[in-house]
Design an enzyme around this catalytic site. Sequence first.
Site, PDB file in Angstrom:
ATOM      1  CG  HIS A 453      45.225  47.565  36.256  1.00  0.00           C
ATOM      2  ND1 HIS A 453      45.755  47.138  37.452  1.00  0.00           N
ATOM      3  CD2 HIS A 453      43.905  47.253  36.308  1.00  0.00           C
ATOM      4  CE1 HIS A 453      44.811  46.592  38.190  1.00  0.00           C
ATOM      5  NE2 HIS A 453      43.679  46.651  37.520  1.00  0.00           N
ATOM      6  CB  CYS A 472      40.220  46.944  35.892  1.00  0.00           C
ATOM      7  SG  CYS A 472      39.402  48.553  35.786  1.00  0.00           S
TER       8      CYS A 472
END
Length: 552
Positions: A453, A472
Amino acid sequence: MRVFVTIGFVLALVSGMASGGQVEAPTNAREGAGDVAQAITRLVDGEEDALQAFYDARGHRPAWQDGETVAAFAAALHTLDSDGLTPQDYQADNLVAAHRQAYAEGDSDGGNDAGNDGGIERQARFDLHASQMLLTALTHLQRGKVDPRSIDPDWEIPIVDAELDPAAISRAVDAQRFEQAFSEARPAYAPYERLRAGLARYRTLERLGGWESLPARERALRPGDIDDDVVLLRERLAIMGEVELMAAAIEAFPGAVLDGTDPRRYDAKLEAAVRRFQRRHLLEVDGIVGAQTLAALNVPVEDRIDQIRLNMERARWLLHGLPESFVLVDIAGYRLSYIRPNGEIWRSRIVVGRPYRRTPSLRSEITHMTVNPTWTIPPTILREDVLPAVRQDLGYLWRERIQVLSPSGEPLDPWEIDWSRPGNVVLRQAPGPHNALGQVVIRFPNDHMVYLHDTPSQGLFSREQRAASSGCIRVENIGEFAQLLFDDTDSGHDVRAQIDRGETRNVRLAKRMPVILHYWTVHPSEDGQLAFRPDIYERDAALLQALDRPLS
């Protein structure tokens, strides 16, 4: 993998020999091959599929009656040292003696010749054992010795069985082409060959005595300093291949010609070499030899050899059956590489999970992207990060544009919630440039709920060590990366236009793109240099212990 004949069996054969005795296979050994083949047919039944397939491919003929074949195999096993494996795991030093005992003229308990039932049984068992050693070595070369799931509970990359050609292996045995068989089994990828070359180079350095440690210092070495320790620093970097420093480091390279430079002066050439060393080792690139740089310089050559070996094992886990185009996330190297269908490689810096919120190793396929994403705060982050901030200042929710929702998605009034015991509430951050996920999320199925992301915290990418996320992966220049994925999968989308619409939307790829998240603490660069990374998740020690554990 179960070994048919135990190590104890082989040692028992060896111990039965007279000390220093040279036992040749009897002349009637090949005449009894049919009897041995019958014993092999009986004994191999119920054993592993690979062993049965090997003997099926050769009509159950014995493979190891010829002493020269056994000796050639034993010699070839010693070359596995170049792959970071331990030759003795495959009985490299015992096979020749065990073969002689198996084909001795008499049993240890009487004068029965090699053609009797006891001798035939013994020869068949040795044959199966030697074949199992060969198949085990080939499997370890191709897929690795250690089961990654045994040392990494978060491992999510499928374990694929080795792909061995039993007929080709049988032909290799008959022709004594063992090193060729090993070559064909090991990963046929450039990074693995570079690691092999690096291992050989560091073992040469070990044989030459390694390098001298720089003494501990109260004050860092800086450009412009004149100090006796600068001489050691020059020698250390010259040993590692810094050619421009060779003339000054005359002790490290006897016969080199001095160019008049004072070896005690920390000059510009030495500073440039230190900066290259720091960059390769993911240290702060400032040209100053402080505590962290000194510690990296002083890692003994033996430890670097072990680090190369265990990363070769990681390479064997991964480097097989790779697609032509895929995304590779190098966790410990903080780097994403996208191998595009046209052969080009797009690279970017990344931020990965903190040591206590580790990014997992996994293999999946990118299916879609979310533009202008909302962020539903995960339970761990909610409990450990967000709730303490909310309890201290309720205004945190408005500043961060976080909405409070019921489990069914209905909005709740933050003022009516007892934040000391909030119960089963959901906190969701609204989309926008300050959203924790940024403007683009690249998604792929996995059990850990991690993804690639964007991030509003772009300053993190300027750091050399970037373990700062909650698991992440944050990607620098993710918009460019996302557009390449759309273009290369014929998806027909414009990322910027999708973001400018302002809506939260899932946009699918027309074709899935494979993605691999993997952990490496040694990176072999294209110029042959090895970059040693900090073991941020402390995984190296467990893998080295497992790699060096003898086979049972």
